[in-house]
Structures are given as C-alpha cells and as structure tokens.
Design a protein around this motif. Structure first.
Motif, PDB file in Angstrom:
ATOM      1  N   VAL A 473       0.832  -1.214   0.000  1.00 59.58           N
ATOM      2  CA  VAL A 473       0.000   0.000   0.000  1.00 59.58           C
ATOM      3  C   VAL A 473       0.862   1.258   0.000  1.00 59.58           C
ATOM      4  O   VAL A 473       0.341   2.344   0.216  1.00 59.58           O
ATOM      5  CB  VAL A 473      -0.938   0.022   1.224  1.00 59.58           C
ATOM      6  CG1 VAL A 473      -1.881  -1.160   1.198  1.00 59.58           C
ATOM      7  CG2 VAL A 473      -0.148   0.033   2.538  1.00 59.58           C
ATOM      8  N   ASP A 474       2.171   1.128  -0.245  1.00 58.37           N
ATOM      9  CA  ASP A 474       3.028   2.310  -0.139  1.00 58.37           C
ATOM     10  C   ASP A 474       3.786   2.644  -1.418  1.00 58.37           C
ATOM     11  O   ASP A 474       4.619   3.538  -1.425  1.00 58.37           O
ATOM     12  CB  ASP A 474       4.037   2.133   1.009  1.00 58.37           C
ATOM     13  CG  ASP A 474       4.822   0.827   0.904  1.00 58.37           C
ATOM     14  OD1 ASP A 474       4.656   0.120  -0.110  1.00 58.37           O
ATOM     15  OD2 ASP A 474       5.589   0.526   1.838  1.00 58.37           O
ATOM     16  N   THR A 482      -6.588   2.278   2.719  1.00 60.13           N
ATOM     17  CA  THR A 482      -5.847   1.584   3.761  1.00 60.13           C
ATOM     18  C   THR A 482      -6.623   1.543   5.072  1.00 60.13           C
ATOM     19  O   THR A 482      -7.616   2.251   5.252  1.00 60.13           O
ATOM     20  CB  THR A 482      -4.493   2.277   4.005  1.00 60.13           C
ATOM     21  OG1 THR A 482      -4.738   3.571   4.600  1.00 60.13           O
ATOM     22  CG2 THR A 482      -3.715   2.459   2.713  1.00 60.13           C
ATOM     23  N   HIS A 483      -6.127   0.713   5.986  1.00 63.18           N
ATOM     24  CA  HIS A 483      -6.718   0.645   7.320  1.00 63.18           C
ATOM     25  C   HIS A 483      -6.645   2.009   8.002  1.00 63.18           C
ATOM     26  O   HIS A 483      -7.593   2.437   8.672  1.00 63.18           O
ATOM     27  CB  HIS A 483      -5.967  -0.408   8.144  1.00 63.18           C
ATOM     28  CG  HIS A 483      -6.607  -0.747   9.449  1.00 63.18           C
ATOM     29  ND1 HIS A 483      -6.459   0.046  10.576  1.00 63.18           N
ATOM     30  CD2 HIS A 483      -7.406  -1.773   9.826  1.00 63.18           C
ATOM     31  CE1 HIS A 483      -7.129  -0.494  11.582  1.00 63.18           C
ATOM     32  NE2 HIS A 483      -7.713  -1.588  11.162  1.00 63.18           N
ATOM     33  N   ASP A 485      -6.663   4.941   6.497  1.00 66.21           N
ATOM     34  CA  ASP A 485      -7.672   5.814   5.881  1.00 66.21           C
ATOM     35  C   ASP A 485      -9.036   5.593   6.524  1.00 66.21           C
ATOM     36  O   ASP A 485      -9.764   6.547   6.792  1.00 66.21           O
ATOM     37  CB  ASP A 485      -7.775   5.543   4.373  1.00 66.21           C
ATOM     38  CG  ASP A 485      -6.504   5.852   3.626  1.00 66.21           C
ATOM     39  OD1 ASP A 485      -5.761   6.751   4.068  1.00 66.21           O
ATOM     40  OD2 ASP A 485      -6.244   5.197   2.603  1.00 66.21           O
ATOM     41  N   GLY A 494      -3.191   5.229   0.051  1.00 62.09           N
ATOM     42  CA  GLY A 494      -2.184   4.238  -0.305  1.00 62.09           C
ATOM     43  C   GLY A 494      -1.966   4.177  -1.800  1.00 62.09           C
ATOM     44  O   GLY A 494      -2.784   4.642  -2.603  1.00 62.09           O
ATOM     45  N   GLY A 533      -7.374  -2.356   0.751  1.00 59.60           N
ATOM     46  CA  GLY A 533      -6.099  -2.592   1.404  1.00 59.60           C
ATOM     47  C   GLY A 533      -6.152  -3.733   2.407  1.00 59.60           C
ATOM     48  O   GLY A 533      -7.220  -4.260   2.736  1.00 59.60           O
TER      49      GLY A 533
END
Length: 634
Positions: A473-474, A482-483, A485, A494, A533
């Motif tokens: 995710v990067d 993402t978690h 977010d 991400g 994600g």
C-alpha cells in the motif's frame, strides 16, 4: 456507477451543496422537508447519488441557486462513465486530444474504447469553452475527488515557486510532479524550461498537457525518479518537489552507494531525506530546492545525522509550518546548493516559521531573512519567525520543529468575539441534528437470533471480499484504501500495483476493519475505483435485501461495543461474526439515515467541545491578564 448512463451526469450531496452555494447539512434538510426532492438513482443511504438534471430542475422550481456550467456538466458525466481508478488515465487522454499529442513513448496505454463518446464530449466542450480553462477545471475536480489527503494547495504551490525564484529564463525541475501543480505555478511566473517526472504515466501526461494548454512547454517522463532518473544529465535553476510521504521502498538497498547522498545515506524509513538530497543533486550551485516535507521529518531520531549534515553545511535555510486546520502536518524546507562564490556559507542560522495562516507570509519572511526585524517575534496575528543558530540546534538534537507562536494578548478581544460567534452558530446547527427516536414496540428476545454477516453471505444477501495477501500500500500507480484511511476517515492515500485478485471498490460497497475500532464506511465517489487494502473487508450488498448504510451502522456500533469489552478477552473484532437484525429494507434505510445523523451529531459535538475549550482558555487568560473585561450592562 452501474445503472446510470455514462452520458448523464450524477452527483452526490457534497456536489449539490457546492453548486447550490450552501453547506452539506442544508441538502440533508431539503431531502427531509421536501417530498418532491429527486430520488437517488444509485449509491447508498449514506452516499446517495442523484441525476444532475433532476436536481437542477428541482432547485430552479424552488428558487434555489444552482450553477453548473459546461465544465461542471462534463465532469459529472466523466464521473458517471469512467471507473474512478482510471480517471487519471482518462484525463491524460483528454489532454492529449486537446493538445494534439500522442501517447507514444509516454508509458500510457491506448484509451478504452468505451471512452470514445466521452472524449468526443471533451472536444465538443472545448469548442465553446477556452480549452486550457476547461482542462484546468477537470483537473481541479479530479484533484479534489481523488488525490490523497493533504494534497498540495495551489496557494502553497505558488509560494514555493516564488521562494525558489522561478521566473523568466529559469529552468525548473519537479522530480515528483504528479499532475503538475508545482510546474504550473512555475510556468505562471515565466519559467521557460520545465522538466517533470512521475511514477504514474497518466499523471506525467496530465502535467505536460496542462502546461501546453496554458501556452508553455514542458518535458515530462514516467518512471521511478530515485531509481531511474530521466533528467540525471540536467541541472535546474530551481527544484520544486512534493515527494511521496512514508515511502519505505524508495530504494535504500539498491542505492546504498549512490553519489547523491552527500549528506549521508538516508535511513530506510526516511525516504523524504532521499528526495531532499536528490533535489540538491539536480539544482545548480547557488540554486534553491523547495520541498514539502512531513512535519515528523523535522525531529525523527533516525534522520538526525542527515539533518545535522544539512544544517552544518549551511544548506538548510528555512523550515516553516504550512497552513492547515489544527496542528501542522507538513513543513516547507528551503535548501540552497553550496556555491563557493556565495556569501552564504556553513554555520548560518536556520529560519524557522510557525503559525503560518497565509502562504504569502512565507514569501515575505523569506524575502526579509537575515534582517534584524525578523530575527524573531510575531506581528499581530501573524506567524512567529525565529533564526535558530547551529549551536541551538545541536543542543536540541537537531530538532527542526518551529517553535509554536504565543497568543497576541492585544488581539484577545477580537479573537474572543470571533470564537463566541462561531460557537453560537455551531450550537444552532447541531440543535436539529439528533433524530427523534423512541422505544421499539417489541424488544428483541434471546430467541430472535439475528443472522450474522457470514450467514447473510451464505444466503446471497451479501458478498464478502478480502484484499490479496501481501498487497503493498506504499508504492505504485493505483489508489488503495488503507486501514489508516478508514480509521482516520480520509480518502484513499495508499498506492499499490496491479496484482491478481485485486478488489476494486464500487460506490455502495461497505468497507470495515478486521480488528480495531474503525468506523465502517459506505464507499462513495472518493473511494470509487480504489483497491481494498490489507486488514479490511469489503461487503457488497444486494440492495433489495440489505441496505449498505444500515449494515455500515450496525458494524460501526458492534466495533465500538467490541472495543469496550476487549479487556476481558484477546480475540480481535471480526465483522463476519456481527449479527444484523432482520428488518424490512425500508426500515433499514430509515435506520441508516438516523445512524448517519447520529454520527454527524457526534462529530459536531466534538467540534463544539474543541471550540468551547479554546473559548474558555482565551477568555480566562484575557481576564487574568487584563486584556479582556466584562461588558457592563447598559
């Protein structure tokens, strides 16, 4: 957006509020008060979507303002007809169509055949609308809807270009150009040679198209700047950069011996320091590099050695907070490439600036650096600027965070009055938010066991999807929710690669966290097309049996209850085990609307608490110091 023709624009409540010139709660009030308000055509109870022409007709019939020009109507059709994750790709092809360019050599794939009509609409709109203005409007809407949280403000971009000295005859490089905000700012100041590179080929094409439609010229390239620099043989007069934050895969191992690390090898977790040194390596001696940095980079222990080298060499000239709501999350670093002919040398103080409300203040303070009047202090309501010596920075372990400004007691009267008015307005708005609820006629009993989410999936009422294992995710060209977010309630931040089994989010999908107290979310325009994600679960509802907004509300309440009870057990929260009361879908939708109002009530009350705290502190301090007095009754 399934079920809606790509040639008919759709819009959500936020867009309606923007086009009608009101706040979003006003749109919610219209929906409750007026039985003839248009019905949603897609989306969910939490994020309903309406046909643009129906909303426009309703506003006209009820005397409400509504302004949607050709660019706005075109954007809404793009939103309806293009998968959200491919919007940048579509805009890149639209830019090529408007400039007469070709995708050859850009890294951009050929346009989707389904976009033929929309691309023709772009050309048709440009016939009656200035092409550069049309494209800028589309790009601005894309940035607002899809870019990561904390995207670069155009006023900050303008200030960065001004500080860097971009002007007639200058060469400007942006090694992480995105859609071209910084290059555009430099072009507006007369820079005649512009270079830009971005990992996303679509973004690089958009940046070039924006410059060319505005009458300039620009050379852009797609690729990983740190690992494959397309402009390694160039030296710019100024470098502007807004690099990716929190990028741990920037090439630490591959670039360990790279010649750019004059001030030390950046730690693996300090990718931003790699970008800083890359910028310095690509600017001429005496030229400036102006870089937007995360605030955390100013004092992370892992980056202390590199920061010390930059300060000791006299390269780092200014660290300033960037304006925003709440505590500063980003800083501006101004660095000067060493020049033996320059009067400026090693050991010079670093100008730190806190409390910046207007980006123009940064330009003013940079222009006055070194003058005794600006060596410290603060004007009435202005930023606090302090020239910090190398010795002071050594004593603070190279903590570059600007010192927070102190309140100006002389301005306490106007500040208190403004806060009091803001608090009163907020109280009026929140008073009507909580829904009217009453005890249910029949309370559920132990024998009325509601089905779990897993059981709803077995019956076909809900589909359950998980992200593929090991999905990053990067780094990559695709947006990823993402978690973090979900927890922080922000847009997808991400970036990921195309991987087998990638789960693409659609409007109306419910996204929940596996473990942790995060609010479940019904996906809307901001999430459309992003990938799911890790540590998240996506629930796709049969809307005739399970309302997405209702399911999200039930999951959110269950996650909060699970967090409260977690001390007594070690198992983590599993959305699939949550029981969902079986009630008719119309009642589900009514419950979803009430849950949404309760969530908004909680958010507004939190804002009220913060306002009340600031008001009490300011008022108490003003009374204690004599700068405020109790108004006598007349």
């Amino acid at each position: 957006m399934s079920g809606v023709s790509g040639e008919r624009g759709v819009l959500g409540s936020a867009d309606i509020a923007r086009l009608a010139g009101v706040r979003r709660p006003a749109v919610s009030n219209w929906r409750r008060r007026y039985a003839d308000f248009p019905r949603p055509v897609s989306g969910s109870a939490a994020n309903p979507l309406f046909l643009l022409e129906e909303v426009e007709r309703w506003c006209r019939d009820h005397g409400k303002p509504f302004e949607a020009d050709a660019a706005e109507r075109l954007w809404q059709r793009v939103q309806a007809g293009v998968d959200g994750v491919r919007t940048a790709e579509f805009l890149a092809h639209a830019g090529l169509a408007l400039t007469g360019g070709s995708a050859a050599g850009s890294g951009l794939a050929e346009p989707d055949a389904r976009w033929e009509r929309l691309l023709a609409d772009v050309a048709e709109a440009a016939a009656g609308y200035p092409p550069h203005e049309l494209y800028e409007r589309l790009c601005a809407r894309f940035t607002a809807a899809r870019e990561r949280a904390g995207a670069l403000d155009e006023r900050v971009a303008a200030a960065m270009a001004e500080i860097a000295g971009a002007g007639p005859g200058t060469r400007v490089l942006d090694p992480a150009c995105g859609t071209g905000a910084l290059l555009r700012a430099a072009a507006e100041r007369g820079a005649h040679t512009l270079w830009g590179q971005d990992l996303d080929a679509a973004h690089a094409v958009i940046a070039r198209s924006r410059i060319r439609l505005a009458g300039g010229d620009c050379e852009t390239a797609a690729g990983d700047t740190l690992l494959a620099d397309a402009f390694a043989d160039r030296r710019a007069d100024a470098v502007l950069c807004d690099p990716p934050f929190r990028d741990r895969h920037w090439g630490h191992a591959e670039l360990a011996e790279d010649e750019r690390w004059v001030y030390g090898l950046p730690p693996r977790g300090e990718g931003e320091l790699a970008w800083v040194q890359h910028c310095l390596a690509r600017v001429r001696p005496g030229g400036l590099a102006v870089v937007r940095m995360p605030a955390a980079a100013a004092d992370r222990p892992s980056g202390r050695r590199v920061r010390a080298a930059l300060v000791s060499a006299g390269v780092l000239r200014m660290v300033a907070e960037l304006p925003g709501d709440g505590p500063a999350t980003a800083h501006l670093w101004v660095l000067e490439s060493p020049d033996p002919r320059s009067e400026h040398g090693a050991g010079e103080p670093v100008l730190t600036v806190a409390g910046v409300g207007d980006p123009g203040d940064l330009v003013r303070l940079w222009g006055r650096r070194g003058r005794s009047a600006d060596s410290g202090g603060r004007g009435a309501g202005g930023p606090a600027a302090v020239a910090v010596t190398v010795a002071e920075l050594v004593d603070s372990d190279m903590d570059l965070r600007p010192a927070p400004p102190r309140e100006d007691d002389r301005a306490a009267g106007s500040a208190y009055a403004g806060l009091r008015t803001e608090l009163a307005d907020a109280l009026d708005m929140v008073a009507g938010l909580p829904p009217e609820l009453a005890a249910a006629p029949t309370a559920p009993t132990a024998g009325d066991a509601a089905p779990t989410v897993a059981e709803l999936a077995a019956s076909g009422a809900v589909e359950i999807h998980h992200a593929p294992l090991g999905a990053a995710v990067d780094r990559g060209p695709l947006a990823v929710l993402t978690h973090r977010d979900l927890r922080e309630r922000t847009a997808p931040s991400g970036r990921g690669q195309e991987v087998p089994g990638r789960v693409v989010i659609r409007p109306g999908d419910v996204v929940a966290a596996v473990g942790g107290r995060a609010v479940a979310r019904v996906a809307g325009e901001a999430e459309q097309g992003a990938a799911l994600g890790p540590r998240l679960v996506l629930l796709r509802c049969d809307a005739e049996r399970v309302d997405p907004g209702y399911l999200a509300g039930v999951l959110t309440a269950a996650a909060a209850a699970d967090e409260d009870a977690r001390r007594s057990r070690s198992a983590r929260f599993d959305p699939r085990a949550v029981r969902v009361p079986a009630i008719p879908v119309e009642r589900q939708r009514a419950c979803a609307a009430a849950m949404l109002r309760l969530a908004e009530t909680r958010e507004q009350l939190a804002r009220l608490a913060a306002l009340g705290d600031r008001l009490a502190r300011l008022g108490g301090h003003g009374l204690a110091t004599g700068y405020l007095a109790v108004e006598e009754e007349t």
